[in-house]
Structures are given as C-alpha cells and as structure tokens.
Design a protein around this motif. Structure first.
Motif, PDB file in Angstrom:
ATOM      1  N   SER A  34       0.841  -1.192   0.000  1.00  0.00           N
ATOM      2  CA  SER A  34       0.000   0.000   0.000  1.00  0.00           C
ATOM      3  C   SER A  34       0.876   1.242   0.000  1.00  0.00           C
ATOM      4  CB  SER A  34      -0.935   0.034   1.216  1.00  0.00           C
ATOM      5  OG  SER A  34      -0.196   0.125   2.428  1.00  0.00           O
ATOM      6  N   ILE A  35       0.314   2.306  -0.542  1.00  0.00           N
ATOM      7  CA  ILE A  35       0.944   3.625  -0.482  1.00  0.00           C
ATOM      8  C   ILE A  35      -0.133   4.621  -0.111  1.00  0.00           C
ATOM      9  CG2 ILE A  35       0.650   3.874  -2.995  1.00  0.00           C
ATOM     10  CD1 ILE A  35       3.007   5.843  -2.951  1.00  0.00           C
ATOM     11  N   GLU A  36       0.191   5.536   0.778  1.00  0.00           N
ATOM     12  CA  GLU A  36      -0.727   6.610   1.143  1.00  0.00           C
ATOM     13  C   GLU A  36       0.060   7.916   1.213  1.00  0.00           C
ATOM     14  OE1 GLU A  36      -2.249   6.393   5.170  1.00  0.00           O
ATOM     15  OE2 GLU A  36      -0.908   4.714   5.566  1.00  0.00           O
ATOM     16  N   ILE A  37      -0.601   8.976   0.766  1.00  0.00           N
ATOM     17  CA  ILE A  37       0.037  10.293   0.733  1.00  0.00           C
ATOM     18  C   ILE A  37      -0.918  11.313   1.337  1.00  0.00           C
ATOM     19  CG2 ILE A  37       1.156  12.050  -0.680  1.00  0.00           C
ATOM     20  CD1 ILE A  37       1.485   9.951  -2.878  1.00  0.00           C
ATOM     21  N   LEU A  87      -8.190   1.323  -1.531  1.00  0.00           N
ATOM     22  CA  LEU A  87      -7.512   1.133  -0.248  1.00  0.00           C
ATOM     23  C   LEU A  87      -8.359   1.734   0.870  1.00  0.00           C
ATOM     24  CD1 LEU A  87      -4.910   0.307   1.359  1.00  0.00           C
ATOM     25  CD2 LEU A  87      -4.137   2.666   1.041  1.00  0.00           C
ATOM     26  N   PRO A  88      -8.828   0.932   1.822  1.00  0.00           N
ATOM     27  CA  PRO A  88      -9.504   1.514   2.980  1.00  0.00           C
ATOM     28  C   PRO A  88      -8.506   2.307   3.813  1.00  0.00           C
ATOM     29  CG  PRO A  88      -9.135  -0.828   3.321  1.00  0.00           C
ATOM     30  CD  PRO A  88      -8.713  -0.528   1.912  1.00  0.00           C
ATOM     31  N   PHE A  92       3.066  -2.754  -6.773  1.00  0.00           N
ATOM     32  CA  PHE A  92       3.178  -1.344  -7.165  1.00  0.00           C
ATOM     33  C   PHE A  92       3.339  -1.126  -8.667  1.00  0.00           C
ATOM     34  CE2 PHE A  92       4.638  -1.613  -2.752  1.00  0.00           C
ATOM     35  CZ  PHE A  92       3.744  -0.756  -2.153  1.00  0.00           C
ATOM     36  N   THR A  93       3.280  -2.189  -9.456  1.00  0.00           N
ATOM     37  CA  THR A  93       3.385  -1.987 -10.900  1.00  0.00           C
ATOM     38  C   THR A  93       2.138  -1.329 -11.466  1.00  0.00           C
ATOM     39  OG1 THR A  93       2.557  -4.233 -11.305  1.00  0.00           O
ATOM     40  CG2 THR A  93       4.953  -3.940 -11.178  1.00  0.00           C
ATOM     41  N   ASP A  94       1.042  -1.380 -10.722  1.00  0.00           N
ATOM     42  CA  ASP A  94      -0.201  -0.774 -11.185  1.00  0.00           C
ATOM     43  C   ASP A  94      -0.540   0.523 -10.453  1.00  0.00           C
ATOM     44  OD1 ASP A  94      -0.563  -2.042  -8.781  1.00  0.00           O
ATOM     45  OD2 ASP A  94      -2.433  -3.044  -9.315  1.00  0.00           O
ATOM     46  N   VAL A  95       0.434   1.106  -9.768  1.00  0.00           N
ATOM     47  CA  VAL A  95       0.219   2.351  -9.027  1.00  0.00           C
ATOM     48  C   VAL A  95       0.841   3.514  -9.792  1.00  0.00           C
ATOM     49  CG1 VAL A  95       0.746   3.628  -6.914  1.00  0.00           C
ATOM     50  CG2 VAL A  95       0.105   1.216  -6.785  1.00  0.00           C
ATOM     51  N   SER A  96       0.057   4.563 -10.017  1.00  0.00           N
ATOM     52  CA  SER A  96       0.548   5.780 -10.657  1.00  0.00           C
ATOM     53  C   SER A  96       0.649   6.886  -9.624  1.00  0.00           C
ATOM     54  CB  SER A  96      -0.394   6.206 -11.796  1.00  0.00           C
ATOM     55  OG  SER A  96      -0.049   7.501 -12.257  1.00  0.00           O
ATOM     56  N   VAL A  97       1.864   7.192  -9.197  1.00  0.00           N
ATOM     57  CA  VAL A  97       2.046   8.298  -8.254  1.00  0.00           C
ATOM     58  C   VAL A  97       1.612   9.622  -8.869  1.00  0.00           C
ATOM     59  CG1 VAL A  97       3.754   9.610  -6.927  1.00  0.00           C
ATOM     60  CG2 VAL A  97       3.802   7.110  -6.901  1.00  0.00           C
ATOM     61  N   PRO A  98       1.939   9.906 -10.154  1.00  0.00           N
ATOM     62  CA  PRO A  98       1.438  11.161 -10.737  1.00  0.00           C
ATOM     63  C   PRO A  98      -0.082  11.288 -10.646  1.00  0.00           C
ATOM     64  CG  PRO A  98       3.174  10.283 -12.120  1.00  0.00           C
ATOM     65  CD  PRO A  98       2.888   9.238 -11.084  1.00  0.00           C
ATOM     66  N   GLN A  99      -0.812  10.189 -10.843  1.00  0.00           N
ATOM     67  CA  GLN A  99      -2.270  10.261 -10.732  1.00  0.00           C
ATOM     68  C   GLN A  99      -2.703  10.509  -9.290  1.00  0.00           C
ATOM     69  OE1 GLN A  99      -4.688  10.192 -13.310  1.00  0.00           O
ATOM     70  NE2 GLN A  99      -5.762  11.025 -11.532  1.00  0.00           N
ATOM     71  N   LEU A 100      -2.048   9.843  -8.331  1.00  0.00           N
ATOM     72  CA  LEU A 100      -2.362  10.093  -6.932  1.00  0.00           C
ATOM     73  C   LEU A 100      -2.120  11.556  -6.573  1.00  0.00           C
ATOM     74  CD1 LEU A 100      -0.825   6.941  -5.170  1.00  0.00           C
ATOM     75  CD2 LEU A 100      -3.263   7.447  -5.498  1.00  0.00           C
ATOM     76  N   LEU A 101      -1.009  12.115  -7.051  1.00  0.00           N
ATOM     77  CA  LEU A 101      -0.703  13.510  -6.750  1.00  0.00           C
ATOM     78  C   LEU A 101      -1.676  14.449  -7.449  1.00  0.00           C
ATOM     79  CD1 LEU A 101       3.205  13.429  -6.867  1.00  0.00           C
ATOM     80  CD2 LEU A 101       1.718  13.497  -4.851  1.00  0.00           C
ATOM     81  N   ALA A 102      -2.131  14.084  -8.642  1.00  0.00           N
ATOM     82  CA  ALA A 102      -3.127  14.908  -9.333  1.00  0.00           C
ATOM     83  C   ALA A 102      -4.438  14.916  -8.551  1.00  0.00           C
ATOM     84  CB  ALA A 102      -3.345  14.396 -10.754  1.00  0.00           C
ATOM     85  N   SER A 157      -3.480   3.923  -2.276  1.00  0.00           N
ATOM     86  CA  SER A 157      -3.725   2.832  -3.208  1.00  0.00           C
ATOM     87  C   SER A 157      -3.122   1.551  -2.643  1.00  0.00           C
ATOM     88  CB  SER A 157      -3.092   3.147  -4.569  1.00  0.00           C
ATOM     89  OG  SER A 157      -3.339   2.115  -5.498  1.00  0.00           O
ATOM     90  N   ALA A 158      -3.798   0.432  -2.891  1.00  0.00           N
ATOM     91  CA  ALA A 158      -3.277  -0.884  -2.528  1.00  0.00           C
ATOM     92  C   ALA A 158      -2.742  -1.569  -3.768  1.00  0.00           C
ATOM     93  CB  ALA A 158      -4.366  -1.728  -1.884  1.00  0.00           C
ATOM     94  N   SER A 159      -1.760  -2.448  -3.579  1.00  0.00           N
ATOM     95  CA  SER A 159      -1.165  -3.125  -4.732  1.00  0.00           C
ATOM     96  C   SER A 159      -0.392  -4.350  -4.275  1.00  0.00           C
ATOM     97  CB  SER A 159      -0.223  -2.171  -5.470  1.00  0.00           C
ATOM     98  OG  SER A 159       0.387  -2.818  -6.572  1.00  0.00           O
ATOM     99  N   LEU A 160      -0.295  -5.339  -5.153  1.00  0.00           N
ATOM    100  CA  LEU A 160       0.549  -6.490  -4.883  1.00  0.00           C
ATOM    101  C   LEU A 160       2.024  -6.148  -4.990  1.00  0.00           C
ATOM    102  CD1 LEU A 160      -1.249  -9.322  -6.901  1.00  0.00           C
ATOM    103  CD2 LEU A 160      -1.346  -8.925  -4.436  1.00  0.00           C
TER     104      LEU A 160
END
Length: 454
Positions: free
Chosen positions: A169-172, A424-425, A190-200, A185-188
């Motif tokens: 998981s990653i949380e910001i 991600l809860p 992190f290959t499916d996690v987009s930090v730019p999208q999270l920051l947007a 976001s949760a992930s097995l």
C-alpha cells in the motif's frame, strides 16, 4: 534458520499426543516513509513466526493447546512442542472439536519452495513520481509498505499446504496552508500504481479547499468514494458471524434465527470474498493458530472458497466453522481476507457528483468504532476532506463531523451505486487492504455532531 518445511516435519515427528499441526510463516517487509517533502526512513526486515497446535482426544472430547515462537534455533523445537502438549492437557474441552481434514502428507508442487522475499527495489516505480511531488509547493507526508508472507501448514492428518501472500500500500497526505487531503492505493507489487495520478487527485482535493464553508450537524445527501465505502463494508463483514447471529447477539439476528434471506435493497448488490479474485487473492485454505466464532483450528487445511455474504441485495451467508455449521444446520463459510461489492451501474464518482444538486463528498473516514452490535451501528470521524457539492460541482471544503451510521442501514437506504474498482480503505489498511468497492450515494447520511478534528 532451517527451511520451514523441515521445521514442520521435525515438530510433527516430535509430537506425542493424538494430533498436531504446525504453521510456519516467513515474512519479508520493506518500507519507505517521507515527511515534509523529504525521505525520512526506509528499511527491510525478515522474520519467522511458527506455532505448534496440539490436540489431546479422550472420552469423546478434544483439548487444544497452542504455543507460538519466533525463535530460529532448531534446538528449541522440542521445547515448543512439549509446551504445546502441556497446554493441551491443561485446557478445557474444545467446543469446536471435529475430525481433522486429511491429506496425503506430500503437499502441492509449491510445498518445497522457499519463502518469497521483498526489498526496497519494489518501490522503484514510485520514486520518480514522489521526487516530482517533493519539488512542488505542497507539503507531502506518507508511507509505502510492502510485505510478503509465505505460510506452510502441516498436520499429523497428512495436510501439507503452502501459500505466499504479497500485500502493499501507499498513502500520501498533502498539506496546503491549513488544508489537508489524503489519497492512497493498494497493490501487490506497485506496478499498477501511478504516483502522478495520486498527486493529481491530491492537488484537486487541496484545490477544493480554497473556499471553506461551515455547516451544522444534520443529515446530508452524501456521495462516498470507494475508499470510504470499503471502510464501512469491512466492519459489516466482520459482524456477519453465524453463532452470534443465531444466539441473538448481533445485527444479523432475527427472532429465533438469523437475517439470512432478508432483502436489504432492490439494487442487485453482491458483497463477497473470493480467494481467487484477480490481484486481490488470499490463501484458499484455512490456516489459523487459534479458534474463534468464525474460524477453527480443527478446520486447518480445509478449502476456503468464495462466499457471497450478500447476493443480489439479499443477505445470503454468515461465517460458520464446521462445528458451528453442524450445530446450526447451516452451510460452512470461511471469512475472507478480501471484500468486493458489485452490482451497481457503470457510473464513476465524477458522474455521481455531477448529478448532485447539493450534498457532501465524504472522501475519507477515521477512528471508526462499533457503538451497538445489535444494529451494527458505527461511529467515526471525517478527516482530510469533506467537500460541499453544489449544482453538480465541488465548490468548497467544509468542517469535519462525527457521524453515526450502520452499514446495514446504509445498504437499505442507498439510492445510487457506481462502478466497482480496487481501492484502499484508510481506517482498516493496517489489517485489511484487499478491497474493490463502488462509489455510493446515501440520501441522508447522519453527521451527528461537528468535530474539531483536523
């Protein structure tokens, strides 16, 4: 450190009681933490936890003792086995006693494999996006965490099973002036996690806080994103245990029985757990070191399949170990380590906001606690983002609230459900990360009081 399989076999060979089980979990963990736009800590660790469960059968009853150890000294195996057996001899008869599931003593193709591992390299795809975020004006705080648990289960009845569970998981948290917002976001892997999208997404939420509006407590039409929905549905699944319902202790009780078969909503919602769900899977067998109202050590090694807790808007199943299922003439159902809710429309969160004349967008929940098991009533706080919707657009941030709601009642009152997506809860992420939920519209979400929480 001897191989986990060898530890299992040695402990079973040393057993002198009627039956024994050994569970070994080797864990790898990696983490990154940042604060104020700077990395603060990172680290990697490995550990082992193993448990010997001993069963003594006499006069038609069974006594159970379990001892857990984290030692990697093979010389300690005999002492742990003896301690487990001593605990079994001194225990009260187990109410969930059953014959053990059997196996061939060989195990599947993966039984002989070593533990899976992780390291800081799993975060490589996150770093460029985080670096760009650190160069911005907003203050960023957060945590990325990856764990890999490899578990081996062996029993004196011949069961040999193994499973590897990755969890990430990653949380910001972003801060801009007095405004604060959260994304995760949760992930097995992190290959499916987009930090730019999270920051947007974070930038959008912080931008909504340029204007603030104070609102009183009351009931508001409220749109809940998938993350907030998951935080409300997880306690509902935890409450769906058969024995408590049968004995009249829970919100799933009904005079003389349970609420299985009761319709909650005309929206064809299905709330389910499935060990084979894509990228949300978990061990497809029971592996527990202690019995509870929903799990039994006597079921260790038994297959655990999909369970539809709610199917087509109707309460469909409650959790029963084999002994409870036999007692109450109910189907066996194993509680899952993921939770999915489907059956809504294809609407996205933005579509639902655009159809809202006036209401709230409640992005994250915090500090949820059960108030009344008889109604599944929860209380909690809003945090890092409650926003006012006017004429189909988010126009301002509003103050925080304490709320009181039952997830059962929410399902009865929901008027719109959108498209399901992995999420991600926030409240339960340290215990439960594998969820897929839709956004929801509640016409009268109960904000019981104004909160000063920030």
């Amino acid at each position: 450190m001897i191989p986990a399989q060898e530890l299992v076999e040695r402990a079973l060979a040393l057993s002198t009681v009627d039956e024994a089980m050994v569970l070994v979990t080797d864990a790898g963990e990696a983490s990154l933490r940042w604060a104020g736009n700077s990395m603060t800590t990172n680290g990697v660790s490995t550990s082992r936890s193993w448990t010997v469960v001993s069963i003594v059968r006499e006069n038609g009853s069974a006594r159970v003792g379990a001892v857990t150890s984290s030692t990697v000294d093979a010389a300690a195996i005999a002492d742990v086995v003896r301690a487990s057996e001593d605990a079994a001899w001194s225990a009260q008869p187990a109410e969930d006693a059953m014959d053990l599931p059997t196996g061939d003593g060989v195990g599947g193709a993966d039984w002989a494999e070593g533990p899976a591992t992780t390291g800081v390299e799993v975060f490589a795809g996150l770093v460029p996006g985080l670096a760009d975020g650190f160069a911005g004006a907003d203050r960023l705080y957060g945590f990325a965490h990856h764990q890999v648990h490899s578990t081996w289960l062996g029993t004196s009845a011949g069961v040999r099973r193994r499973y590897t569970q990755p969890t990430g998981s990653i949380e910001i948290n972003g801060k801009r002036g007095d405004a604060s917002a959260w994304v995760g976001s949760a992930s097995l892997d992190f290959t499916d996690v987009s930090v730019p999208q999270l920051l947007a997404d974070l930038d959008t939420r912080l931008g909504w806080s340029d204007r603030t509006v104070a609102l009183p407590a009351g009931r508001y039409e409220t749109v809940l994103p998938p993350s907030a929905v998951s935080d409300l549905m997880i306690p509902l699944m935890w409450a769906m245990e058969g024995r408590g319902a049968q004995e009249g202790h829970t919100a799933l009780s009904r005079g003389g029985g349970t609420r299985v078969g009761e319709r909650l909503t005309d929206i064809p919602l299905t709330l389910y757990s499935d060990p084979h769900a894509d990228r949300l899977g978990y061990a497809p067998f029971v592996a527990t070191t202690a019995s509870s109202d929903t799990l039994s050590v006597f079921d260790n090694g038994m297959d655990a399949g999909r369970v539809d807790w709610i199917r087509g808007g109707v309460i469909n199943a409650l959790a029963y170990p084999r002994a409870a299922a036999a007692e109450f003439a109910a189907p066996v159902a194993v509680p899952g380590d993921n939770l999915l809710l489907t059956g809504g429309s294809e609407a996205a969160l933005d579509d639902m906001v655009a159809r809202t004349e006036r209401g709230l967008l409640l992005t994250t929940l915090w500090y949820l606690r059960e108030v009344d098991p008889a109604t599944a009533l929860l209380t909690g706080l809003t945090r890092d983002g409650v926003y006012l919707i006017e004429d189909g657009a988010v126009t301002a941030a509003v103050n925080n609230f304490r709320f009181n709601e039952s997830p059962l009642d929410l399902l009865r009152r929901v008027t719109e459900v959108g498209a399901t997506e992995p999420t991600l809860p926030r409240e339960w992420k340290d215990w439960f990360t594998r969820t897929a939920m839709p956004p929801m519209r509640i016409p009268d979400f109960h904000m019981s009081s104004v909160s000063q929480a920030q």
